[in-house]
Write a protein that holds these residues in place. Structure first.
Motif, PDB file in Angstrom:
ATOM      1  N   GLN A   1      -4.524   6.327  -6.793  1.00  0.00           N
ATOM      2  CA  GLN A   1      -4.015   5.029  -6.360  1.00  0.00           C
ATOM      3  C   GLN A   1      -4.731   3.876  -7.055  1.00  0.00           C
ATOM      4  O   GLN A   1      -4.145   2.821  -7.281  1.00  0.00           O
ATOM      5  CB  GLN A   1      -4.136   4.908  -4.848  1.00  0.00           C
ATOM      6  CG  GLN A   1      -3.216   5.853  -4.116  1.00  0.00           C
ATOM      7  CD  GLN A   1      -3.385   5.791  -2.624  1.00  0.00           C
ATOM      8  OE1 GLN A   1      -3.644   4.726  -2.075  1.00  0.00           O
ATOM      9  NE2 GLN A   1      -3.238   6.921  -1.963  1.00  0.00           N
ATOM     10  N   ARG A   2      -5.960   4.087  -7.408  1.00  0.00           N
ATOM     11  CA  ARG A   2      -6.719   3.059  -8.127  1.00  0.00           C
ATOM     12  C   ARG A   2      -6.052   2.744  -9.463  1.00  0.00           C
ATOM     13  O   ARG A   2      -5.973   1.595  -9.886  1.00  0.00           O
ATOM     14  CB  ARG A   2      -8.153   3.550  -8.348  1.00  0.00           C
ATOM     15  CG  ARG A   2      -9.051   2.569  -9.055  1.00  0.00           C
ATOM     16  CD  ARG A   2     -10.449   3.134  -9.237  1.00  0.00           C
ATOM     17  NE  ARG A   2     -10.499   4.432  -9.899  1.00  0.00           N
ATOM     18  CZ  ARG A   2     -10.412   4.607 -11.232  1.00  0.00           C
ATOM     19  NH1 ARG A   2     -10.273   3.566 -12.023  1.00  0.00           N
ATOM     20  NH2 ARG A   2     -10.470   5.817 -11.755  1.00  0.00           N
TER      21      ARG A   2
ATOM     22  N   MET B   1       3.305   5.976  -2.961  1.00  0.00           N
ATOM     23  CA  MET B   1       4.468   6.661  -3.557  1.00  0.00           C
ATOM     24  C   MET B   1       4.386   6.665  -5.076  1.00  0.00           C
ATOM     25  O   MET B   1       4.709   7.672  -5.715  1.00  0.00           O
ATOM     26  CB  MET B   1       5.768   6.006  -3.099  1.00  0.00           C
ATOM     27  CG  MET B   1       6.132   6.350  -1.681  1.00  0.00           C
ATOM     28  SD  MET B   1       7.756   5.729  -1.217  1.00  0.00           S
ATOM     29  CE  MET B   1       8.813   6.730  -2.243  1.00  0.00           C
ATOM     30  N   THR B   2       3.971   5.547  -5.665  1.00  0.00           N
ATOM     31  CA  THR B   2       3.846   5.463  -7.119  1.00  0.00           C
ATOM     32  C   THR B   2       2.776   6.430  -7.604  1.00  0.00           C
ATOM     33  O   THR B   2       2.980   7.162  -8.579  1.00  0.00           O
ATOM     34  CB  THR B   2       3.505   4.024  -7.551  1.00  0.00           C
ATOM     35  OG1 THR B   2       4.512   3.139  -7.049  1.00  0.00           O
ATOM     36  CG2 THR B   2       3.430   3.896  -9.056  1.00  0.00           C
TER      37      THR B   2
ATOM     38  N   ASP C   1       0.827  -1.217   0.000  1.00  0.00           N
ATOM     39  CA  ASP C   1       0.000   0.000   0.000  1.00  0.00           C
ATOM     40  C   ASP C   1       0.857   1.261   0.000  1.00  0.00           C
ATOM     41  O   ASP C   1       0.551   2.235  -0.693  1.00  0.00           O
ATOM     42  CB  ASP C   1      -0.949   0.011   1.197  1.00  0.00           C
ATOM     43  CG  ASP C   1      -2.091  -0.980   1.053  1.00  0.00           C
ATOM     44  OD1 ASP C   1      -2.413  -1.371  -0.095  1.00  0.00           O
ATOM     45  OD2 ASP C   1      -2.660  -1.368   2.081  1.00  0.00           O
ATOM     46  N   ASP C   2       1.943   1.258   0.777  1.00  0.00           N
ATOM     47  CA  ASP C   2       2.848   2.404   0.792  1.00  0.00           C
ATOM     48  C   ASP C   2       3.502   2.612  -0.570  1.00  0.00           C
ATOM     49  O   ASP C   2       3.670   3.737  -1.034  1.00  0.00           O
ATOM     50  CB  ASP C   2       3.936   2.233   1.854  1.00  0.00           C
ATOM     51  CG  ASP C   2       3.389   2.257   3.270  1.00  0.00           C
ATOM     52  OD1 ASP C   2       2.331   2.881   3.493  1.00  0.00           O
ATOM     53  OD2 ASP C   2       4.024   1.639   4.157  1.00  0.00           O
ATOM     54  N   VAL C   3       3.889   1.512  -1.209  1.00  0.00           N
ATOM     55  CA  VAL C   3       4.481   1.596  -2.546  1.00  0.00           C
ATOM     56  C   VAL C   3       3.467   2.192  -3.514  1.00  0.00           C
ATOM     57  O   VAL C   3       3.806   3.031  -4.353  1.00  0.00           O
ATOM     58  CB  VAL C   3       4.973   0.215  -3.029  1.00  0.00           C
ATOM     59  CG1 VAL C   3       5.364   0.254  -4.501  1.00  0.00           C
ATOM     60  CG2 VAL C   3       6.144  -0.253  -2.182  1.00  0.00           C
ATOM     61  N   ASN C   4       2.221   1.803  -3.374  1.00  0.00           N
ATOM     62  CA  ASN C   4       1.189   2.358  -4.253  1.00  0.00           C
ATOM     63  C   ASN C   4       1.008   3.852  -4.013  1.00  0.00           C
ATOM     64  O   ASN C   4       0.845   4.623  -4.965  1.00  0.00           O
ATOM     65  CB  ASN C   4      -0.133   1.616  -4.080  1.00  0.00           C
ATOM     66  CG  ASN C   4      -1.129   1.984  -5.152  1.00  0.00           C
ATOM     67  OD1 ASN C   4      -0.772   2.236  -6.307  1.00  0.00           O
ATOM     68  ND2 ASN C   4      -2.392   2.035  -4.783  1.00  0.00           N
TER      69      ASN C   4
ATOM     70  N   ASP D   1       2.132  -2.899  -7.625  1.00  0.00           N
ATOM     71  CA  ASP D   1       2.322  -4.298  -7.227  1.00  0.00           C
ATOM     72  C   ASP D   1       3.588  -4.876  -7.859  1.00  0.00           C
ATOM     73  O   ASP D   1       4.347  -5.604  -7.208  1.00  0.00           O
ATOM     74  CB  ASP D   1       1.110  -5.144  -7.615  1.00  0.00           C
ATOM     75  CG  ASP D   1      -0.104  -4.870  -6.741  1.00  0.00           C
ATOM     76  OD1 ASP D   1       0.050  -4.256  -5.653  1.00  0.00           O
ATOM     77  OD2 ASP D   1      -1.223  -5.263  -7.148  1.00  0.00           O
ATOM     78  N   ILE D   2       3.826  -4.554  -9.111  1.00  0.00           N
ATOM     79  CA  ILE D   2       5.045  -5.012  -9.788  1.00  0.00           C
ATOM     80  C   ILE D   2       6.275  -4.360  -9.160  1.00  0.00           C
ATOM     81  O   ILE D   2       7.286  -5.028  -8.905  1.00  0.00           O
ATOM     82  CB  ILE D   2       4.971  -4.706 -11.303  1.00  0.00           C
ATOM     83  CG1 ILE D   2       3.882  -5.566 -11.947  1.00  0.00           C
ATOM     84  CG2 ILE D   2       6.327  -4.925 -11.969  1.00  0.00           C
ATOM     85  CD1 ILE D   2       3.522  -5.154 -13.346  1.00  0.00           C
ATOM     86  N   ILE D   3       6.179  -3.063  -8.879  1.00  0.00           N
ATOM     87  CA  ILE D   3       7.305  -2.357  -8.259  1.00  0.00           C
ATOM     88  C   ILE D   3       7.624  -2.968  -6.903  1.00  0.00           C
ATOM     89  O   ILE D   3       8.792  -3.197  -6.571  1.00  0.00           O
ATOM     90  CB  ILE D   3       6.997  -0.851  -8.145  1.00  0.00           C
ATOM     91  CG1 ILE D   3       6.914  -0.227  -9.541  1.00  0.00           C
ATOM     92  CG2 ILE D   3       8.050  -0.144  -7.295  1.00  0.00           C
ATOM     93  CD1 ILE D   3       6.384   1.187  -9.557  1.00  0.00           C
ATOM     94  N   HIS D   4       6.594  -3.251  -6.114  1.00  0.00           N
ATOM     95  CA  HIS D   4       6.824  -3.845  -4.797  1.00  0.00           C
ATOM     96  C   HIS D   4       7.458  -5.229  -4.929  1.00  0.00           C
ATOM     97  O   HIS D   4       8.388  -5.579  -4.199  1.00  0.00           O
ATOM     98  CB  HIS D   4       5.523  -3.932  -3.996  1.00  0.00           C
ATOM     99  CG  HIS D   4       5.755  -4.392  -2.597  1.00  0.00           C
ATOM    100  ND1 HIS D   4       5.695  -5.715  -2.238  1.00  0.00           N
ATOM    101  CD2 HIS D   4       6.082  -3.692  -1.482  1.00  0.00           C
ATOM    102  CE1 HIS D   4       5.975  -5.813  -0.950  1.00  0.00           C
ATOM    103  NE2 HIS D   4       6.204  -4.609  -0.466  1.00  0.00           N
ATOM    104  N   GLN D   5       6.976  -6.002  -5.874  1.00  0.00           N
ATOM    105  CA  GLN D   5       7.523  -7.343  -6.094  1.00  0.00           C
ATOM    106  C   GLN D   5       9.005  -7.265  -6.454  1.00  0.00           C
ATOM    107  O   GLN D   5       9.821  -8.045  -5.962  1.00  0.00           O
ATOM    108  CB  GLN D   5       6.750  -8.034  -7.210  1.00  0.00           C
ATOM    109  CG  GLN D   5       7.292  -9.376  -7.607  1.00  0.00           C
ATOM    110  CD  GLN D   5       6.619  -9.925  -8.849  1.00  0.00           C
ATOM    111  OE1 GLN D   5       5.606  -9.429  -9.305  1.00  0.00           O
ATOM    112  NE2 GLN D   5       7.210 -10.954  -9.419  1.00  0.00           N
TER     113      GLN D   5
END
Length: 114
Positions: free
Chosen positions: A63-64, A54-55, A49-52, A71-75
């Motif tokens: 954020q939607r 920031m993105t 959620d934090d990554v989202n 999700d890809i960035i976090h992965q």
């Protein structure tokens, strides 16, 4: 120096420094000084959620709209903010994340192979 205050901030990846490093030795010397306060802070990786967030803020999108990309960035970055920045930069360099000036939109239409 007497009567002088010094404020130092440093950052290190704890998994990259062992007890025999010069940095560890320096920090132990500083800790042994009188009237010196050393405060260690440990920062955790960001959640999905934090990554989202920031993105979303980086791209000026809701954020939607950034959830799939985040999700890809976090992965790929495991929530490390520095790696996130670098990964986003790499995506733009490789034209996998493209800003369309005429439409004022970001485009990323790809699936990430694991």
């Amino acid at each position: 120096v007497r009567g002088t205050n010094v404020f130092i901030i440093g950052a290190v990846r704890s998994n990259e420094v062992d007890n025999s490093s010069d940095l560890t030795e320096f920090l132990e010397q500083v800790r042994s000084c009188r009237n010196v306060t050393v405060t260690d802070m440990s920062l955790q990786d960001l959640s999905p959620d934090d990554v989202n967030v920031m993105t979303s803020e980086a791209l000026c999108y809701s954020q939607r709209l950034t959830r799939s990309l985040a999700d890809i960035i976090h992965q790929k970055t495991e929530g490390n903010p520095f790696f996130m920045k670098e990964f986003l930069n790499d995506l733009t360099v490789e034209n996998l994340l493209v800003y369309r000036f005429s439409e004022r939109t970001w485009e990323w239409e790809w699936e990430w192979d694991e």
